[in-house]
Design an enzyme around this catalytic site. Structure first.
Site, PDB file in Angstrom:
ATOM      1  N   ASP A 227       1.778  -0.743 -13.073  1.00  0.00           N
ATOM      2  CA  ASP A 227       0.809   0.112 -12.392  1.00  0.00           C
ATOM      3  C   ASP A 227       0.072   1.013 -13.367  1.00  0.00           C
ATOM      4  O   ASP A 227       0.410   1.106 -14.546  1.00  0.00           O
ATOM      5  CB  ASP A 227       1.511   0.958 -11.325  1.00  0.00           C
ATOM      6  CG  ASP A 227       0.753   0.957 -10.005  1.00  0.00           C
ATOM      7  OD1 ASP A 227      -0.466   1.225 -10.035  1.00  0.00           O
ATOM      8  OD2 ASP A 227       1.370   0.684  -8.965  1.00  0.00           O
TER       9      ASP A 227
ATOM     10  N   TRP B 191       0.842  -1.192   0.000  1.00  0.00           N
ATOM     11  CA  TRP B 191       0.000   0.000   0.000  1.00  0.00           C
ATOM     12  C   TRP B 191       0.877   1.243   0.000  1.00  0.00           C
ATOM     13  O   TRP B 191       2.083   1.182   0.226  1.00  0.00           O
ATOM     14  CB  TRP B 191      -0.941   0.019   1.197  1.00  0.00           C
ATOM     15  CG  TRP B 191      -0.325  -0.381   2.506  1.00  0.00           C
ATOM     16  CD1 TRP B 191       0.885   0.007   3.018  1.00  0.00           C
ATOM     17  CD2 TRP B 191      -0.882  -1.279   3.461  1.00  0.00           C
ATOM     18  NE1 TRP B 191       1.109  -0.568   4.220  1.00  0.00           N
ATOM     19  CE2 TRP B 191       0.043  -1.366   4.539  1.00  0.00           C
ATOM     20  CE3 TRP B 191      -2.072  -1.996   3.540  1.00  0.00           C
ATOM     21  CZ2 TRP B 191      -0.194  -2.154   5.655  1.00  0.00           C
ATOM     22  CZ3 TRP B 191      -2.297  -2.772   4.654  1.00  0.00           C
ATOM     23  CH2 TRP B 191      -1.370  -2.852   5.692  1.00  0.00           C
TER      24      TRP B 191
ATOM     25  N   GLU C 129     -16.083   2.431   2.171  1.00  0.00           N
ATOM     26  CA  GLU C 129     -16.378   2.254   0.752  1.00  0.00           C
ATOM     27  C   GLU C 129     -17.614   1.381   0.552  1.00  0.00           C
ATOM     28  O   GLU C 129     -18.254   1.438  -0.502  1.00  0.00           O
ATOM     29  CB  GLU C 129     -15.175   1.630   0.043  1.00  0.00           C
ATOM     30  CG  GLU C 129     -13.989   2.565  -0.139  1.00  0.00           C
ATOM     31  CD  GLU C 129     -13.129   2.686   1.103  1.00  0.00           C
ATOM     32  OE1 GLU C 129     -12.164   3.476   1.087  1.00  0.00           O
ATOM     33  OE2 GLU C 129     -13.422   1.990   2.104  1.00  0.00           O
TER      34      GLU C 129
END
Length: 451
Positions: A113, A2, A48
């Protein structure tokens, strides 16, 4: 794995402070809104799952985890449960320095990414898996990332639209905004305002840089309400016409997106704001210059380079050693010069910029110049601008002319020796490219799927 600026890392730091492992559940699949909701830039503490339920029209069904004290989505395809080690050290680890990796961590990466590059390996905490549960015949969902546009680009455009009303509640000056394709989310944002007073655009830039995940935005361009903020070329024409490089550019040091490989330091560097609004009064038009700069500025502003003058300039710039292609795109109004060079040694980008600056008596040089490496294709303007946004550090790679009426950016891939004015260059990642074999196999699948 992360990013230290994001909520997941903040949660982990709180468990680390308690000297306890952090329970986690990785849910794959489920209701179709789940993958999108997981990406939403919601305020800290807002789940979320609430956004997922809102978009789903009903709450997301949950059940208890098997081995962790957490609720998990009942309709997920696969759920991976476990505990994240609290013993791992911070990111920024380089095994070449001799420091031990330490307990509870692995040195992992690189990863392809959404930036279009491979993020570099680093130290991250270990997840000890305690259970894997799944549906019968589960389907493993995934999102393809890479050079934009990929699937994640369209997820980001959804966020741009869905979050506009929320953004306007904290930044009411914003009438609309756009995250352009070439910016890969964190590298560029275009903002439209109804300008009411001098330096209004500067206030807006700083507001954006203080607004949640938008605070990582490397480049913010602010335009008047008459400009279509969703038209990249229109915005860049406004930048060319109304943004004086030495007067109307705001540079601010601060935290940057952790995936920005061009920053001189990991997660830290300089953001750039472009005031492309029409200027009003002395507060915005005044600029103090002396000596040679004053003499050069006395000749007046730099005009757009169009038509035959643009084609003649392109031809002359192509003869500069190392230049592979040079274009003054008509779509950008004659304000921008894009140059593709052969980058084989440190300083090649800066050398070409100096050579171009020395040709102003022979050829019309536009106000804004972007120099990119050999992997860019200047016939694809968005693609060329992608390299500009990705490979440029404003404090290291920006070169102003003596008078400040022109600016050039060295947006080539950097290497040791490209340092400038004390600003370092970090290890540079490779761009994501699919092999010929992968491209062949994907092409075959289109036919198999009837697409």
């Amino acid at each position: 794995h992360w990013h230290m600026h994001h909520d997941g890392a903040a949660h982990w730091r709180s468990w680390k402070a308690r000297n306890e492992r952090m329970p986690v559940a990785v849910a794959l699949g489920g209701e179709s809104v789940m993958p999108y909701a997981a990406t939403c830039p919601l305020p800290p503490g807002i789940s979320e799952l609430l956004m997922a339920g809102f978009l789903n029209g009903r709450g997301i069904e949950m059940c208890r985890g098997v081995t962790v004290p957490l609720w998990v989505p009942s309709n997920a395809e696969i759920v991976i449960e476990g505990f994240v080690s609290h013993e791992a050290g911070p990111i920024g680890y380089d095994p070449r320095g001799g420091e031990p990796l330490g307990p509870g961590a692995v040195f992992e990466g690189p990863f392809g990414d959404h930036t279009g590059f491979y993020s570099l390996p680093d130290r991250y905490p270990v997840l000890e898996v305690t259970a894997i549960t799944h549906r019968r015949d589960p389907i493993y969902p995934t999102t393809i990332v890479g050079l934009p546009p990929q699937e994640d680009y369209y997820l980001g455009k959804a966020t741009e639209r869905i979050m506009l009303p929320l953004l306007k509640t904290i930044l009411p000056d914003i009438e609309d905004y756009d995250l352009p394709l070439f910016g890969a989310f964190h590298n560029a944002a275009f903002v439209k305002i109804d300008k009411h007073y001098p330096l209004h655009a500067r206030r807006t830039m700083h507001g954006v840089w203080g607004a949640g995940q938008m605070s990582w935005t490397k480049m913010v361009a602010v335009v008047d309400r008459g400009v279509d903020v969703h038209d990249t070329y229109a915005v860049l024409r406004a930048v060319g016409e109304h943004c004086h490089p030495a007067r109307d550019v705001e540079l601010v040091r601060g935290p940057m997106d952790i995936l920005d490989h061009a920053t001189p330091f990991l997660g830290a560097g300089t953001k750039m704001g472009l005031d492309a609004t029409e200027k009003r009064g002395q507060a915005e038009q005044h600029r103090s210059v002396e000596g040679l700069a004053a003499e050069l500025c006395a000749s007046g502003p730099i005009p757009a380079v169009t038509g035959g003058a643009a084609r003649a300039s392109e031809s002359r710039f192509m003869r500069v050693p190392g230049v592979l292609d040079a274009r003054i795109p008509d779509e950008l109004g004659g304000w921008w010069l894009l140059v593709r060079i052969e980058k084989s040694a440190p300083g090649d980008g800066a050398r070409v910029i100096r050579a171009l600056g020395g040709l102003t008596e022979e050829a019309a040089l536009p106000r804004w110049t972007v120099v990119v490496g050999p992997e860019a294709d200047l016939s694809d303007i968005d693609g060329a601008l992608f390299h500009w946004a990705a490979n440029m550090s404003a404090e290291r790679d920006r070169r102003l002319s003596v008078c400040g009426r022109r600016v050039a950016f060295d947006a080539t891939p950097k290497m040791t020796g490209d340092e400038h004015e004390g600003h370092p260059v970090r290890e540079w990642p490779p761009i994501i490219r699919m092999s010929a074999e992968v491209e062949r196999r994907v092409a075959e699948r289109w036919g198999e799927l009837g697409l």
